[in-house]
Design a protein around this motif. Structure first.
Motif, PDB file in Angstrom:
ATOM      1  N   LEU A 187     -11.940   6.651   2.760  1.00  0.00           N
ATOM      2  CA  LEU A 187     -12.553   5.674   1.861  1.00  0.00           C
ATOM      3  C   LEU A 187     -13.637   4.868   2.574  1.00  0.00           C
ATOM      4  O   LEU A 187     -14.671   4.535   1.975  1.00  0.00           O
ATOM      5  CB  LEU A 187     -11.483   4.735   1.297  1.00  0.00           C
ATOM      6  CG  LEU A 187     -10.453   5.387   0.371  1.00  0.00           C
ATOM      7  CD1 LEU A 187      -9.392   4.378  -0.043  1.00  0.00           C
ATOM      8  CD2 LEU A 187     -11.128   5.977  -0.860  1.00  0.00           C
ATOM      9  N   GLU A 188     -13.411   4.573   3.831  1.00  0.00           N
ATOM     10  CA  GLU A 188     -14.416   3.854   4.609  1.00  0.00           C
ATOM     11  C   GLU A 188     -15.620   4.748   4.873  1.00  0.00           C
ATOM     12  O   GLU A 188     -16.768   4.287   4.859  1.00  0.00           O
ATOM     13  CB  GLU A 188     -13.802   3.374   5.936  1.00  0.00           C
ATOM     14  CG  GLU A 188     -14.643   2.357   6.685  1.00  0.00           C
ATOM     15  CD  GLU A 188     -14.820   1.046   5.939  1.00  0.00           C
ATOM     16  OE1 GLU A 188     -15.869   0.388   6.147  1.00  0.00           O
ATOM     17  OE2 GLU A 188     -13.917   0.673   5.169  1.00  0.00           O
ATOM     18  N   LEU A 224      -1.691   7.064   4.810  1.00  0.00           N
ATOM     19  CA  LEU A 224      -2.415   5.856   4.440  1.00  0.00           C
ATOM     20  C   LEU A 224      -3.561   5.585   5.410  1.00  0.00           C
ATOM     21  O   LEU A 224      -4.675   5.245   4.982  1.00  0.00           O
ATOM     22  CB  LEU A 224      -1.459   4.663   4.415  1.00  0.00           C
ATOM     23  CG  LEU A 224      -2.084   3.304   4.090  1.00  0.00           C
ATOM     24  CD1 LEU A 224      -2.729   3.323   2.712  1.00  0.00           C
ATOM     25  CD2 LEU A 224      -1.022   2.202   4.183  1.00  0.00           C
ATOM     26  N   GLN A 225      -3.300   5.734   6.696  1.00  0.00           N
ATOM     27  CA  GLN A 225      -4.340   5.482   7.685  1.00  0.00           C
ATOM     28  C   GLN A 225      -5.506   6.446   7.520  1.00  0.00           C
ATOM     29  O   GLN A 225      -6.681   6.064   7.623  1.00  0.00           O
ATOM     30  CB  GLN A 225      -3.757   5.580   9.101  1.00  0.00           C
ATOM     31  CG  GLN A 225      -2.773   4.468   9.445  1.00  0.00           C
ATOM     32  CD  GLN A 225      -3.343   3.079   9.195  1.00  0.00           C
ATOM     33  OE1 GLN A 225      -4.439   2.757   9.658  1.00  0.00           O
ATOM     34  NE2 GLN A 225      -2.599   2.247   8.481  1.00  0.00           N
ATOM     35  N   TRP A 278      -6.233   5.974  -7.084  1.00  0.00           N
ATOM     36  CA  TRP A 278      -6.054   4.930  -6.065  1.00  0.00           C
ATOM     37  C   TRP A 278      -7.045   3.792  -6.305  1.00  0.00           C
ATOM     38  O   TRP A 278      -6.666   2.617  -6.266  1.00  0.00           O
ATOM     39  CB  TRP A 278      -6.255   5.532  -4.678  1.00  0.00           C
ATOM     40  CG  TRP A 278      -6.164   4.535  -3.570  1.00  0.00           C
ATOM     41  CD1 TRP A 278      -7.169   3.794  -3.020  1.00  0.00           C
ATOM     42  CD2 TRP A 278      -4.967   4.144  -2.869  1.00  0.00           C
ATOM     43  NE1 TRP A 278      -6.688   2.976  -2.019  1.00  0.00           N
ATOM     44  CE2 TRP A 278      -5.346   3.177  -1.909  1.00  0.00           C
ATOM     45  CE3 TRP A 278      -3.631   4.537  -2.959  1.00  0.00           C
ATOM     46  CZ2 TRP A 278      -4.434   2.586  -1.043  1.00  0.00           C
ATOM     47  CZ3 TRP A 278      -2.709   3.947  -2.084  1.00  0.00           C
ATOM     48  CH2 TRP A 278      -3.099   2.996  -1.159  1.00  0.00           C
ATOM     49  N   LYS A 283      -7.579   5.616   4.432  1.00  0.00           N
ATOM     50  CA  LYS A 283      -8.486   4.499   4.679  1.00  0.00           C
ATOM     51  C   LYS A 283      -9.745   4.964   5.405  1.00  0.00           C
ATOM     52  O   LYS A 283     -10.839   4.476   5.126  1.00  0.00           O
ATOM     53  CB  LYS A 283      -7.769   3.408   5.489  1.00  0.00           C
ATOM     54  CG  LYS A 283      -6.712   2.651   4.699  1.00  0.00           C
ATOM     55  CD  LYS A 283      -6.070   1.566   5.549  1.00  0.00           C
ATOM     56  CE  LYS A 283      -5.070   0.751   4.738  1.00  0.00           C
ATOM     57  NZ  LYS A 283      -4.431  -0.301   5.564  1.00  0.00           N
ATOM     58  N   GLU A 318       0.823  -1.213   0.000  1.00  0.00           N
ATOM     59  CA  GLU A 318       0.000   0.000   0.000  1.00  0.00           C
ATOM     60  C   GLU A 318       0.855   1.260   0.000  1.00  0.00           C
ATOM     61  O   GLU A 318       0.467   2.273  -0.599  1.00  0.00           O
ATOM     62  CB  GLU A 318      -0.952  -0.004   1.195  1.00  0.00           C
ATOM     63  CG  GLU A 318      -2.032  -1.065   1.081  1.00  0.00           C
ATOM     64  CD  GLU A 318      -3.017  -1.012   2.217  1.00  0.00           C
ATOM     65  OE1 GLU A 318      -4.227  -0.973   1.964  1.00  0.00           O
ATOM     66  OE2 GLU A 318      -2.569  -1.011   3.378  1.00  0.00           O
TER      67      GLU A 318
END
Length: 267
Positions: free
Chosen positions: A69-70, A62-63, A264, A66, A34
């Motif tokens: 996106l969630e 990155l965290q 992405w 996420k 990732e």
């Protein structure tokens, strides 16, 4: 002497073990697919983006990506994604209409300029929250334009071409199928003019809209990136987490963030 040699041997071994552990940890981090994917997507972004944006802490980035996106999954999934990229290179067809559009009517929370305005349900709920925030500060927002159909946008673009010519129309109006308004998540506020930023409502939105999940779509000095000149009245609902993510990592440029997310998802 034997005891000293034993201690030295143990110390050397321990240091070697620590060094090996550190190398292994670094190797794991470098091998994280990732993190590699972030680098891949960043390499595909525009030259100006790469000049302006530097993602130093990729683990943290990155965290938070996420989370964003969630967060998108919390909104209805039987329609286009909330972060759907639509611009001069990415479009929707003439048949696309957001599901369950909510008609805007006269109400005590905000004003409307016409009786044919509507929004996607998520955007409508966010508008109510935004309007309440403005009312709490003594301001009443005017909603001037919301969802536009493909045919409506086609006629509008052609009108501006007749008035200003093609080149100028391209800077101020979207061709049919490429307008955020067709998504049902964009609003034009106030008088739809540069002078809006000088009003109390325009300044309030500029400073507070992001707190309610609304993002300015076409910021000043980014016409080469967005394709459109500055529009201080045009906001798109993307959600609170996405607005925070945009401000922190993308110089608060909506187009940068949406392009990154699109790449992405498709990488």
């Amino acid at each position: 002497m034997k005891k000293l040699l034993t201690i030295l041997t143990f110390t050397v071994a321990l240091c070697g073990c620590n060094a090996k552990t550190n190398k292994n940890t670094q190797a794991i981090k470098e091998e994280n697919p990732e993190i590699k994917k972030i680098d891949l997507v960043l390499s595909q972004m525009s030259p100006r983006f790469q000049e302006e944006i530097s993602i130093q802490n990729k683990d943290e980035f990155l965290q938070e990506l996420k989370v964003v996106l969630e967060d998108e999954k919390k909104y209805r999934t039987d329609d286009l994604d909330l972060y759907y990229l639509i611009d001069k290179k990415h479009n929707v067809g003439s048949e696309y209409v957001p599901k369950d559009l909510v008609k805007l009517v006269k109400n005590p929370d905000f004003s409307i300029s016409r009786n044919d305005l509507s929004l996607r349900p998520e955007a409508y709920q966010a508008l109510m929250e935004l309007s309440q925030g403005a009312l709490n500060d003594g301001l009443r927002l005017l909603v001037s334009s919301t969802y536009r159909s493909y045919d409506y946008q086609k006629a509008l673009f052609e009108r501006w071409v007749r008035i200003d010519g093609l080149e100028e129309a391209e800077r101020e109006s979207a061709r049919a199928g490429t307008s955020q308004h067709q998504l049902g998540t964009a609003i034009d506020f106030g008088n739809i003019d540069d002078s809006f930023i000088n009003t109390k409502e325009g300044q309030w939105l500029d400073q507070n809209a992001y707190k309610y999940g609304w993002s300015l779509s076409f910021p000043k000095n980014y016409e080469d990136i967005t394709g459109y000149r500055w529009e201080c009245w045009h906001y798109r609902f993307i959600g609170k987490n996405a607005c925070a993510f945009q401000k922190k990592w993308f110089n608060n440029v909506q187009q940068y963030m949406l392009e990154f997310i699109d790449l992405w998802k498709n990488s």
